[in-house]
Enzyme design. Sequence first.
Site, PDB file in Angstrom:
ATOM      1  N   LYS A   3     -66.161 -58.929  22.939  1.00  0.00           N
ATOM      2  CA  LYS A   3     -65.142 -58.189  23.700  1.00  0.00           C
ATOM      3  C   LYS A   3     -65.805 -56.983  24.333  1.00  0.00           C
ATOM      4  O   LYS A   3     -66.824 -56.477  23.848  1.00  0.00           O
ATOM      5  CB  LYS A   3     -64.025 -57.709  22.766  1.00  0.00           C
ATOM      6  CG  LYS A   3     -62.706 -57.469  23.461  1.00  0.00           C
ATOM      7  CD  LYS A   3     -62.051 -58.785  23.820  1.00  0.00           C
ATOM      8  CE  LYS A   3     -60.626 -58.671  24.286  1.00  0.00           C
ATOM      9  NZ  LYS A   3     -59.986 -59.981  24.392  1.00  0.00           N
ATOM     10  N   GLY A  37     -43.566 -57.040  27.983  1.00  0.00           N
ATOM     11  CA  GLY A  37     -44.832 -56.942  28.710  1.00  0.00           C
ATOM     12  C   GLY A  37     -44.829 -57.933  29.854  1.00  0.00           C
ATOM     13  O   GLY A  37     -45.154 -59.107  29.664  1.00  0.00           O
TER      14      GLY A  37
END
Length: 416
Positions: free
Chosen positions: A106, A218
Site C-alpha cells: 500500500k 460514501g
Amino acid sequence: MTEQFNPFTIAQQQIDQAAEKLGLDAATHELLRWPMQEIKATLPVRMDDGSTKIFHAFRIKYNSARGPAKGGIRWHPLETMDTVRALSAWMTWKTSVVDIPLGGGKGGVVCNPKELSTGEKERLARSYMRAFFKNLGVTKDVPAPDVYTTPQIMAWMMDEYETILGENHPGVITGKPIALGGSRGRTDATARGGIYVAREAASVFGIGLEGATMAVQGFGNAGQHAALLGEEELGLKLVAASDSRGGIYNPKGISAAALVDYKLKNGTLKGFPEADAITNQELLGLDVTVLFPAALENVIRGDNAGSLNCRMVCELANGPTTPDADRILDDKGIIVLPDFLANAGGVTVSYFEQVQNAYNLYWELQEVHWRLDKKMTQAFHGVHEMSQRQGTNLREAAYLVAIARVAEACKLRGWV
Ligand code: NAD
C-alpha cells in the site's frame, strides 16, 4: 489516533486471533504481524504560485511470499504510516483470500487533493514515482488507485516510470485509463465484486434481495457503483446515500443513476429532489436489507453498532468495522461480508489488467465480468465453508483462509 482506533493495532489483533486458531508457530506469527519493507519519502513539489511544498509519502510492502506486492496509493490529509501498514496487511489477506498470485502492499501521500490544481497533482504523482520507482515494477510491487487517486494519476505515474527506464512497462501500475492499457471493467470492479459476494451470501443465508432495500455510506467510486449494480444485478432499491458532507434518505426509493448524475453535476448529494437530509450516523441505523459502508475506516464502532438495523453489511470500504463492533453485530445476527473479501473485486481486475498487459492482449468486458464472478463466487464459498467448519463468523473465516495460505507460502520458501 487512539490505540483502540489505530487501524494497524486492529490489523495485528486480527492476525493474532487467526494465528492462535491456526496454531501458527511463533516465528510465522511474528513475521505476519509486520510489514516486510517500509519506505518513507519527502516529496518537494513546485506549486502553481511558485512556492515549493513538501509532502510526506509512504510505500509499504507487507508480504510478497505469494507474489509481487499489490495495493493502491491513497492521497489523504490524515494518512499515517500506521494506516498504510494496516491497509498493506489487508491487501495481503485480500489477494490471498481470492487466491490470486500476488502479495500485499500500500502507499499513501499526506495531502488534501481538493486543494491541489491539476498541474500540482501531476507534479506530485511524478514526484511520488521518482521517489519509489526502484522498489516498484511487475516483479516487485504494483500500485493502483485508491482514495482520492484516479486513472489519470496512474497514467502520470506510469509515464514517469517509463520515462526513467526508457522502456514500455504498462504493468507497473493498474487502474490506468483503457487507452493506456487499463482493463475493461476496472472502474466498477470493486463494487461489482461486492455485489457478487452479497448475491452468494444472500442465497446461502436465505435473504431475498429482489425489491429489498440498500443504503450506501460514501458515494464515491465504490459507493456509486454499488448503488447502480445493486439495482441492476440484484434488484435492490436504494433508499439512502451519503458522502463527507452528509446524506439523503427516501424510503420510497432513489434512482441510483439520477443520484450519480446529481453528484457529478453538483459535487454533493445535498439538495437532491424528493429526499430528506440525513446524517451519516442516522444512515447507519436505517432498517435496510443491505448496508454498504464505502467511505473510510472505523465508522461502525462499539458505540454505534447496537443501532444498526440491516440484515447484511457489505464492507466495500477498508476497515469500516472495529472488532468490538463485530461482536455486537454477531450478537444481533447481522451478517458481515468482510472488507478484504467483499472489496477484493478491484484488486482482482487489477490482476487481470496485469495479465493482459503481460500478454499485450486485451479482453472483452464480458470476459472480465465472467472471470471476476468466478473468482468472487469461489472465494465467498471457500470462506463460508471455513466458517461452517470452524464455527466462526465470515470475517474470522476469511482471515483463516487467507493467513493459512500466506503462512504456507512463507514456509515453502523456507523463511520460517
Ligand atoms: P472515493 O474517494 O471515490 O470515495 C470516497 C467517498 O467517501 C467520497 O464520496 C467521500 O465524500 C465519502 N466520505 C468521506 N468521508 C466520509 C464520511 N465520514 N462519511 C461518509 N462519506 C464519506 O473512494 P473509493 O475509491 O470509492 O474508496 C472508498 C473505500 O473503498 C475506501 O475505504 C477504499 O479504501 C475502499 N476501496 C476502494 C477500492 C476501489 O477500487 N476504488 C478498492 C478497494 C477498497
